[in-house]
Structure formats: structure tokens, C-alpha cells
Scaffold this active site. Structure first.
Site, mmCIF file in Angstrom:
data_model
loop_
_atom_site.group_PDB
_atom_site.id
_atom_site.type_symbol
_atom_site.label_atom_id
_atom_site.label_comp_id
_atom_site.label_asym_id
_atom_site.label_seq_id
_atom_site.Cartn_x
_atom_site.Cartn_y
_atom_site.Cartn_z
ATOM 1 N N TYR A 150 -0.205 -9.740 3.984
ATOM 2 C CA TYR A 150 -0.453 -8.466 3.299
ATOM 3 C C TYR A 150 -1.683 -7.801 3.902
ATOM 4 C CZ TYR A 150 -1.700 -5.136 -0.367
ATOM 5 O OH TYR A 150 -2.021 -3.988 -1.060
ATOM 6 N N ASP A 251 -8.262 -9.084 9.429
ATOM 7 C CA ASP A 251 -8.340 -8.450 8.114
ATOM 8 C C ASP A 251 -9.202 -9.357 7.240
ATOM 9 O OD1 ASP A 251 -7.976 -7.625 5.502
ATOM 10 O OD2 ASP A 251 -5.810 -7.348 5.672
ATOM 11 N N LYS A 278 -13.433 -4.430 -0.780
ATOM 12 C CA LYS A 278 -13.839 -5.227 -1.936
ATOM 13 C C LYS A 278 -15.328 -5.540 -1.979
ATOM 14 C CE LYS A 278 -9.165 -7.094 -2.177
ATOM 15 N NZ LYS A 278 -8.634 -5.998 -2.991
#
Length: 404
Positions: A150, A251, A278
């Protein structure tokens, strides 16, 4: 399960009312796919430290912390004070603010791969722009990603993220559209790889090298229960991407919480570009990508740019000061303590399931963990899919029902 659901509904009547009202205006009652669970999610009223309190007064120990964002817990005093002070001076401007320089400096000094960085408002935008840079730099359009990986919600990473077993070729990694109507060209332009399988990965990359721009990977794959990549696999990927002229993208939207320099510092494998989110925003909306100066200079507006990048709230000072206040507190000692607590938690979970004679794989690294009900070792997307998802849902539901 029925008794647990009854217990939950009895203790969360106001959440039930709010969910019913929300469904009148929002599809499914929210704007976030992961926010819903049956029979309905509880609605949070406030949060502090490592707990959230719902609108019915139930208090929950929060293991999610907004998908790993709140590395220091909710409502950290220094973060709250930084945001309060900035709010008094303005929420956002049309021109730069010094705070973006300081947060960029912190990332460049901490992360081995980052010579320059650029901010946006979500991890999704971070991976989108890193891939865009790789395409512009190489002049090639295809990308390679891990089957089941993802990387946000934009078109070219929304391939083979949640693909079921029956949609996959029994032997080969398979590119599968995530929703009806997705252009066939998207699926054709995304090559998928088996996680931790060096032999098949090398073969596939060599076969497609002439059209590939980049390989994007989470070094700690969140969809697999925060399963870290095998060190030999990552090192070989680094060698192959260099040899084949591909841009190697990490990522680290979630794994950046492992150390001051992220997973790449901990694992000793340095990509060409890294994406963030985040943690670096301290709880405010944030995304970023950074890397080699020659790649990042594609976005330089003083002489071009080759690739344009705009956004009303990019590097807004509210996010920048919250991020700085967070990173300033994340010393090596803090990371060491968090990672040690993660080791303890995983060990205790394994001990409990062993005592109960339940077949479970507990995955994770540092302060990240996942639970899979299976006897099979978790190594990739398919081993995750073969685990007992119904049992996992029962565990989650039981925890939520008893949290108060």
C-alpha cells in the site's frame, strides 16, 4: 461474538446515534475507509496520551494512534503549545514560513537518502510525486511495486493492494485493478513483485527494465502486519535498481518511527528517494518526499521546473511547527525505549497465544506489530491472505468491546 456485540451496543448508544446521522450525509458515515467496523465505530470525543475517550465516556488504550502518527501520544504538551502559538500568528500563508526550512533541515540531517525535500499534505501525495519524479528523470513510464503493498490512494499505486487469492496467478505476481472502471493502462503500467523473493524479483525487473522508471517499496510492509523486508532482499534490490538505472524509492510514511533516520538507517540500505507522512507532521496533515539533489531539483521553480508541484496548504506553518516539536523530542534514547517496548509486547503476545495453544504469527519490528492467525510463516501478501481473517476480526472486536 453476539454477546460481545450486545455489550458494545449497550455501552455506546451515542456513537450509534451519530453513526446513523453520519450515514445521512457521508457514504458509510465517514470520509476514511479504515474508520468503519461493524456494527458501527465508536465516535471519539477527546484523546490524551495513549488513550481515547468516546462520546459515551468509554476509555480505550489506543494501539493505532491514528495509523502510527502519534509517536509521542495524543495531545503532547510541546506539540500542542507549538500549534497554539502558531495559530495566534496565522494558520497558513501564501508565502513561505521559516518553520518549513527548519523541518526540511531536520529531515535532511537525519535521513541518509535525503539531500533535499519537499512538503505536501498526505503520504499519498508524497508517493505520487516521488513516482512522478522517477518517470521524469528516467523518461520511462512503468513502475514496480510489491504485490499487496500500500502506497496511498492515487491511481498508479492502487494495483494489487487488496487483491484476493482467487484473482492471483498461482505462481506469478499479478497486477489486479482495485476497483471497477480503473483504466486498463494503469494495470499494464504497474509491475508487481513477490516480497522477499529475490529470484523472481530479479527476473521480472530484468525483463521489464527498458520500460521501468522505479521500484517503490515499504521496507517494513504495513499491510503484512509491519513485516520488515529481508535484509538480503533489500540489498539485492538496491544493487539491481542501480545496475538497471531504476529509481529506488522507500515509502517510510510509517516506518520512519523506527529511528532518527528511519528504516533505511536501521537496515543499512539507502534508496534514491524516500516518502514521509504521519510522524513528521505531529498529528497535522502532512506528506513529503525527498532524496538525491538531482532528482529533487526537477521541482525547482527557479529554473523550470521540469515537474510542477503546487498546493494551497503545502508546508503550512501549523503542520511544520507540529512536526518540528515532535522530531525535537525523538532522541535516540526515545527510539531505543519505544523499540524495546515493541520487543516486549511481541514476546508477551506470543507467550499468551502459546499458552492458549492458538496458532498465531506475531510480526513487526520496533514499535510496530501485527497478529495473524495461521501456522504458516508470514513472508508475503499470499501468506497474509491465507491467515484466518475471521479470527483476527473477533480479536479486534473483543478488544473494542471490553476496552471500557
Amino acid at each position: 461474538m453476539d454477546s460481545e456485540v450486545d455489550r458494545y451496543t449497550a455501552s455506546t448508544p451515542r456513537s450509534a446515534e451519530l453513526q446513523a446521522e453520519a450515514e445521512r450525509y457521508l457514504p458509510g458515515g465517514s470520509s476514511r475507509g479504515t474508520a468503519y467496523f461493524a456494527p458501527y465505530p465508536f465516535f471519539v470525543e477527546r484523546a490524551d496520551g495513549h488513550h481515547v475517550v468516546d462520546v459515551d465516556g468509554n476509555r480505550y488504550l489506543d494501539f493505532m494512534l491514528n495509523a502510527t502518527t502519534y509517536v509521542l501520544g495524543h495531545s503532547n504538551d510541546r506539540v500542542v503549545e507549538a500549534v497554539r502559538e502558531q495559530a495566534a500568528n496565522g494558520l497558513s500563508y501564501s508565502t513561505p514560513h521559516e518553520s518549513q526550512v527548519r523541518l526540511a533541515q531536520a529531515l535532511c540531517e537525519r535521513v541518509p537518502s535525503v539531500e533535499k525535500v519537499r512538503f505536501t499534505n498526505s503520504g499519498t501525495e508524497g508517493t505520487l510525486n516521488a513516482i512522478r519524479a522517477a518517470r521524469a528523470y528516467t523518461g520511462r513510464h512503468k513502475i514496480a511495486k510489491i504485490e499487496g503493498g500500500y502506497h496511498g490512494n492515487h491511481e498508479y499505486v492502487s494495483v494489487s493492494v487488496y487483491a484476493p487469492l482467487d484473482a492471483l496467478d498461482p505462481e506469478e505476481p499479478t497486477s489486479v485493478a482495485e476497483w471497477p472502471g480503473q483504466p486498463p493502462s494503469v494495470v499494464e503500467d504497474v509491475i508487481t513483485l513477490h516480497y522477499n523473493d529475490i529470484e523472481s524479483t530479479e527476473r521480472i525487473l530484468r525483463e521489464n527494465a527498458a520500460e521501468l522508471s522505479c521500484v517503490i517499496i515499504e521496507p517494513v510492509l504495513s499491510n503484512f502486519g509491519y513485516l520488515p523486508a529481508d535484509g538480503e532482499y533489500l540489498a539485492r534490490l538496491r544493487e539491481l535498481t542501480t545496475e538497471l538505472g531504476l529509481i529506488f524509492i522507500f515509502d517510510e510514511v510509517q516506518s520512519f518511527r523506527l529511528s532518527q533516520g528511519g528504516a533505511q538507517e536501521q537496515m543499512g540500505v539507502i534508496p534514491d528517494m524516500t516518502t514521509f507522512g504521519k510522524v513528521i507532521g505531529g498529528g497535522m496533515p502532512v506528506g513529503a518526499w525527498g532524496g538525491r539533489a538531482d532528482l529533487m531539483d526537477l521541482f525547482d521553480p527557479t529554473d523550470g521546473p521540469v515537474v510542477s508541484h503546487a498546493g494551497t496548504f503545502n508546508a503550512n506553518p501549523m503542520t511544520m511547527v507540529a512536526g518540528l516539536a515532535t522530531l525535537d523530542q525523538l532522541t535516540p534514547e526515545v527510539y531505543e525505549r519505544m523499540n524495546a517496548l515493541g520487543d516486549i509486547l511481541r514476546a508477551k503476545l506470543r507467550a499468551v497465544f502459546d499458552e492458549l495453544d492458538v496458532a498465531v504469527q506475531v510480526t513487526g519490528i520496533g514499535s510496530l506489530f501485527g497478529i495473524h492467525f495461521t501456522e504458516e510463516r508470514i513472508v508475503d501478501h499470499r501468506s497474509v491472505l491465507r491467515a484466518d481473517r475471521a479470527m483476527q476480526q473477533k480479536l479486534f472486536t473483543g478488544y473494542s468491546m471490553r476496552a471500557s
